[in-house]
Design a protein around this motif. Structure first.
Motif, PDB file in Angstrom:
ATOM      1  N   TYR A  45      46.479  39.034  36.263  1.00  0.00           N
ATOM      2  CA  TYR A  45      45.335  39.950  36.324  1.00  0.00           C
ATOM      3  C   TYR A  45      44.036  39.198  36.621  1.00  0.00           C
ATOM      4  O   TYR A  45      43.167  39.704  37.332  1.00  0.00           O
ATOM      5  N   LEU A  46      43.891  38.002  36.075  1.00  0.00           N
ATOM      6  CA  LEU A  46      42.718  37.170  36.374  1.00  0.00           C
ATOM      7  C   LEU A  46      42.701  36.779  37.848  1.00  0.00           C
ATOM      8  O   LEU A  46      41.659  36.853  38.503  1.00  0.00           O
ATOM      9  N   ARG A  47      43.857  36.361  38.372  1.00  0.00           N
ATOM     10  CA  ARG A  47      43.930  35.938  39.775  1.00  0.00           C
ATOM     11  C   ARG A  47      43.613  37.076  40.741  1.00  0.00           C
ATOM     12  O   ARG A  47      42.972  36.857  41.763  1.00  0.00           O
ATOM     13  N   VAL A  48      44.079  38.275  40.445  1.00  0.00           N
ATOM     14  CA  VAL A  48      43.862  39.402  41.366  1.00  0.00           C
ATOM     15  C   VAL A  48      42.599  40.200  40.994  1.00  0.00           C
ATOM     16  O   VAL A  48      42.386  41.281  41.522  1.00  0.00           O
ATOM     17  N   ALA A  49      41.802  39.666  40.092  1.00  0.00           N
ATOM     18  CA  ALA A  49      40.498  40.227  39.729  1.00  0.00           C
ATOM     19  C   ALA A  49      40.595  41.611  39.091  1.00  0.00           C
ATOM     20  O   ALA A  49      39.732  42.461  39.310  1.00  0.00           O
ATOM     21  N   ARG A  50      41.593  41.832  38.267  1.00  0.00           N
ATOM     22  CA  ARG A  50      41.630  43.060  37.462  1.00  0.00           C
ATOM     23  C   ARG A  50      40.886  42.862  36.146  1.00  0.00           C
ATOM     24  O   ARG A  50      40.418  43.811  35.553  1.00  0.00           O
ATOM     25  N   VAL A  51      40.861  41.612  35.681  1.00  0.00           N
ATOM     26  CA  VAL A  51      40.113  41.270  34.473  1.00  0.00           C
ATOM     27  C   VAL A  51      39.284  40.017  34.740  1.00  0.00           C
ATOM     28  O   VAL A  51      39.578  39.244  35.659  1.00  0.00           O
TER      29      VAL A  51
END
Length: 195
Positions: A45-51
């Motif tokens: 999620y951090l890598r794909v910018a969800r969080v």
């Protein structure tokens, strides 16, 4: 996209959203685990910018709307394991009882925390006291000392007299407390002040 936690259970994104919503979109690693979001999925999620990362073990849902002016306080509250209460000059600012802008945020933690070896964020000044339920309130997603307790703490912390007088005057004018209650709170605070 990873769909399962390492134990095969499906992550509960709704539970994560429910935990983060009253906290301004922020959540802790423990809350993510409770929602069955594994550390590996969280990294995704951090890598794909969800969080976004907001601190050590603290995250924020990327597209959660910003609704609280002092949103930077939420990660500090989560750092305190949701036990801290914003106090002293920080609470004066949040209650809009003073024009003073504190250089650091003041957080009161339970007295039992005094014996802990804490590594607090550099932007925080810690205080220790066992606050009663009637000495705390909420402003947005964070707990804050009540206006009277805030006034008492400000006097105990030797805040400049002009800010204490402004808080007394403005709080009484707004009906947050009476002038008599304010004077008593300041007297209690000054009796607690270090010599």
């Amino acid at each position: 996209m990873p769909r399962h936690a390492p134990d095969g259970r499906t992550p509960d994104r709704d539970a994560l959203f429910e935990a983060a919503s009253p906290q301004g979109g922020y959540f802790t690693l423990a809350q993510a685990r409770d929602a069955r979001v594994s550390p590996q999925l969280l990294q995704y999620y951090l890598r794909v910018a969800r969080v976004d990362r907001a601190g050590r073990g603290i995250f924020r849902l990327r597209h959660f709307p910003s609704t609280f002016e002092h949103e930077d306080l939420v990660p500090l509250w989560l750092w305190s394991e949701r036990q801290g209460v914003f106090s002293h000059s920080t609470a004066l600012m949040l209650h809009q009882l003073s024009d003073a802008l504190p250089a650091k945020h003041h957080v009161t933690l339970p007295g039992t925390w005094q014996s802990r070896r804490l590594r607090s964020p550099s932007s925080v000044v810690l205080h220790f006291a066992d606050l009663q339920p009637n000495e705390r309130t909420w402003i947005g997603p964070v707990p804050v000392t009540t206006p009277l307790r805030t006034l008492e703490d400000a006097a105990a912390g030797a805040l400049d007299e002009q800010w204490i007088e402004q808080a007394r005057r403005d709080g009484a004018r707004r009906g947050l407390f009476t002038r008599h209650e304010a004077n008593a709170a300041v007297a209690r605070g000054r009796s607690r002040a270090p010599s």
